[in-house]
Structure formats: C-alpha cells, structure tokens
Design a protein around this motif. Structure first.
Motif, PDB file in Angstrom:
ATOM      1  N   MET A   1       0.466  -1.254   0.252  1.00  0.00           N
ATOM      2  CA  MET A   1      -0.077   0.267   0.248  1.00  0.00           C
ATOM      3  C   MET A   1       1.323   1.635   0.482  1.00  0.00           C
ATOM      4  O   MET A   1       1.772   1.848   1.043  1.00  0.00           O
ATOM      5  N   GLY A   2       0.279   2.369  -0.972  1.00  0.00           N
ATOM      6  CA  GLY A   2       1.462   3.207  -0.966  1.00  0.00           C
ATOM      7  C   GLY A   2       1.265   4.242   0.577  1.00  0.00           C
ATOM      8  O   GLY A   2       0.891   4.313   1.317  1.00  0.00           O
ATOM      9  N   ARG A   3       1.561   5.375   0.650  1.00  0.00           N
ATOM     10  CA  ARG A   3       2.073   6.389   1.363  1.00  0.00           C
ATOM     11  C   ARG A   3       1.192   7.563   1.084  1.00  0.00           C
ATOM     12  O   ARG A   3       1.345   7.807  -0.272  1.00  0.00           O
ATOM     13  N   VAL A  68       5.537  18.961  -0.903  1.00  0.00           N
ATOM     14  CA  VAL A  68       3.959  18.319  -0.206  1.00  0.00           C
ATOM     15  C   VAL A  68       5.082  17.002   0.689  1.00  0.00           C
ATOM     16  O   VAL A  68       5.852  17.273   0.870  1.00  0.00           O
ATOM     17  N   TYR A  69       3.891  16.974   1.489  1.00  0.00           N
ATOM     18  CA  TYR A  69       4.659  15.930   3.234  1.00  0.00           C
ATOM     19  C   TYR A  69       3.846  14.676   2.372  1.00  0.00           C
ATOM     20  O   TYR A  69       2.549  14.382   2.886  1.00  0.00           O
ATOM     21  N   VAL A  70       4.780  13.564   2.766  1.00  0.00           N
ATOM     22  CA  VAL A  70       3.701  12.372   2.929  1.00  0.00           C
ATOM     23  C   VAL A  70       4.720  11.708   3.838  1.00  0.00           C
ATOM     24  O   VAL A  70       5.388  11.475   4.675  1.00  0.00           O
ATOM     25  N   GLN A  71       3.270  11.052   4.404  1.00  0.00           N
ATOM     26  CA  GLN A  71       2.732  10.493   6.069  1.00  0.00           C
ATOM     27  C   GLN A  71       3.973   8.830   5.720  1.00  0.00           C
ATOM     28  O   GLN A  71       3.386   7.927   5.019  1.00  0.00           O
ATOM     29  N   VAL A  72       4.943   9.347   6.878  1.00  0.00           N
ATOM     30  CA  VAL A  72       5.204   7.872   6.474  1.00  0.00           C
ATOM     31  C   VAL A  72       5.609   7.167   8.381  1.00  0.00           C
ATOM     32  O   VAL A  72       5.415   8.195   9.510  1.00  0.00           O
ATOM     33  N   ASP A  73       6.141   5.893   8.475  1.00  0.00           N
ATOM     34  CA  ASP A  73       6.175   4.819   9.647  1.00  0.00           C
ATOM     35  C   ASP A  73       7.233   5.102  10.567  1.00  0.00           C
ATOM     36  O   ASP A  73       8.199   4.693  11.579  1.00  0.00           O
TER      37      ASP A  73
END
Length: 118
Positions: A1-3, A68-73
C-alpha cells in the motif's frame, strides 16, 4: 500500500503576502502564529478528510516554493531509501512543536524538495 500525502506547505520570502494570496484565492482560513515566526496553519474548509497545510516564511536560501509531506512510519528509513534512489537528505528528522510529530526533507534527483512526516 502506498503512503498518503499528509500535509502541504508554501514557503515564501513574503509569507504574509502568500498567506493573503491563498486565503483570498481559495477562501482558505490561515491562522498565523507569531510564536512560530508568523507561520500559518491552513484550513482549506474542505472537511475533516482534507489534507491540511501551512504557509510560512523562508528560513534559509533555496527553501521557497510548494512542498508536499508524505506520511511515513520511519523517517530515517525513508531518507536512506531516498538517498539510495538518487535523492539527497536536506533536513534530518526534526521534532515539531506540540504533539505534531516529526518531519524531515529530502530532494529528489531533479532537486524537488519533498517532506516526510511521522
């Protein structure tokens, strides 16, 4: 699944002008915080599922523009991955004020700045 895209940011050498421009153009609400140098959190008015954003002042040469900010873990893992793919680490993992988490920034191979948020 993408972020997912989690946040957008507009950084300007004249952040008050930029805040007024986007507020007036799109009917966004911008809450500037003097304690954050006038950085303003943006409410696009598009509902709770909308991506939020911010409009703020330039802090260093070359940081103006839209990001843009991508949500990551895992910020470090994604910065390492970006570098392995030809990107460049620009801002190391950094704590945000309050309970907003942490962020980092890298440049893709074309020089486009992309934020990560965890």
């Amino acid at each position: 699944m993408g972020r997912p895209i989690a946040f957008f940011e507009v950084v300007s050498s004249d952040h008050e002008r930029a805040q007024a421009f986007y507020r007036d153009l799109f009917d966004w609400r911008v809450a500037a915080d003097p304690e954050m140098g006038g950085y303003g959190l943006v409410d696009t008015g598009a509902g709770e599922q909308a991506v939020g954003g911010g409009i703020g002042p330039s802090m260093q040469p070359g940081d103006t523009g839209v990001k843009v900010y991508v949500q990551v873990d895992d910020l470090d893992a994604y910065l390492d991955r970006a570098e392995a793919l030809g990107g460049e680490r620009l801002v190391p993992p950094t704590d945000l004020p309050g309970d907003f988490g942490r962020f980092a920034v890298f440049a893709d191979p074309d020089g486009n700045q992309v934020g990560l948020w965890a």
